[in-house]
Design an enzyme around this catalytic site. Structure first.
Site, short mmCIF file in Angstrom:
data_model
loop_
_atom_site.label_atom_id
_atom_site.label_comp_id
_atom_site.label_asym_id
_atom_site.label_seq_id
_atom_site.Cartn_x
_atom_site.Cartn_y
_atom_site.Cartn_z
N HIS A 7 -21.22 13.83 -1.74
CA HIS A 7 -22.35 13.04 -1.24
C HIS A 7 -22.29 11.62 -1.76
O HIS A 7 -21.58 11.33 -2.73
CB HIS A 7 -23.70 13.66 -1.60
CG HIS A 7 -23.97 13.79 -3.08
ND1 HIS A 7 -23.63 14.90 -3.81
CD2 HIS A 7 -24.55 12.94 -3.96
CE1 HIS A 7 -24.00 14.74 -5.07
NE2 HIS A 7 -24.55 13.55 -5.20
N HIS A 79 -24.73 6.25 -6.66
CA HIS A 79 -23.49 6.88 -7.11
C HIS A 79 -22.82 7.59 -5.94
O HIS A 79 -23.43 7.80 -4.89
CB HIS A 79 -23.72 7.86 -8.27
CG HIS A 79 -24.55 9.08 -7.94
ND1 HIS A 79 -25.91 9.12 -8.12
CD2 HIS A 79 -24.22 10.29 -7.44
CE1 HIS A 79 -26.37 10.31 -7.76
NE2 HIS A 79 -25.36 11.05 -7.33
N GLU A 130 -20.01 10.69 -9.85
CA GLU A 130 -20.41 12.04 -10.23
C GLU A 130 -19.28 12.98 -9.80
O GLU A 130 -18.72 12.81 -8.71
CB GLU A 130 -21.70 12.41 -9.50
CG GLU A 130 -22.22 13.81 -9.79
CD GLU A 130 -23.52 14.12 -9.04
OE1 GLU A 130 -23.79 13.50 -8.00
OE2 GLU A 130 -24.26 15.02 -9.50
CO CO Z 1 -25.48 13.12 -6.98
#
Ligand code: CO
Length: 134
Positions: A7, A79, A130
């Site tokens: 994502h 992020h 991440e």
């Molecule tokens: Co995230």
């Protein structure tokens, strides 16, 4: 090491407006808002064919998203998240390459119920990364 893009997370000052933008203007499938108190965020998930967008809005005090929005009041990319097969192996390999892992380096359970870690943006072209074990 990294697999699919899981994502992209975007910090937004107005979650309802951002959800409407993705649903109505962009025609995407958008979830209801979900509070994640342990992460200090309320999220809306936007489902794409090949990935997801997470709209992040601050929840509670000391939210890192609130600090982000102080610097970027219009919102922005917070992020990006890549999938890894083994988060501990990925962490150890990244550290061996000189990358800084944020926090105590122990994976936490992220927004999707899977273990995640964050990597220092200064080590990755100014982008908070991440990694999520899938
Ligand atoms: Co995230």
């Amino acid at each position: 090491m990294i697999g699919r893009l899981n994502h992209i997370a975007i910090a937004v000052p107005d979650l309802a407006a951002a959800a409407a933008l993705y649903r109505d203007t962009l025609g995407a499938k958008v979830s209801a808002p979900a509070d994640l108190p342990e992460h200090g965020v309320t999220t809306v998930f936007v489902e794409l064919e090949n990935s997801k967008i997470e709209l992040l809005h601050p929840l509670g005090e000391n939210s890192t998203i609130a600090k982000y929005l102080e610097r970027s009041p219009d919102g922005g990319t917070h992020h990006i998240c890549f999938e890894v097969a083994d988060i501990i192996a990925a962490r150890d390999q990244l550290r061996a390459e000189g990358a800084r892992v944020l926090g105590d380096g122990e994976p936490r359970i992220g927004a999707h119920g899977k273990p995640v870690l964050f990597l220092h943006p200064k080590d990755f072209c100014g982008t908070l990364i991440e990694i999520e074990q899938v």
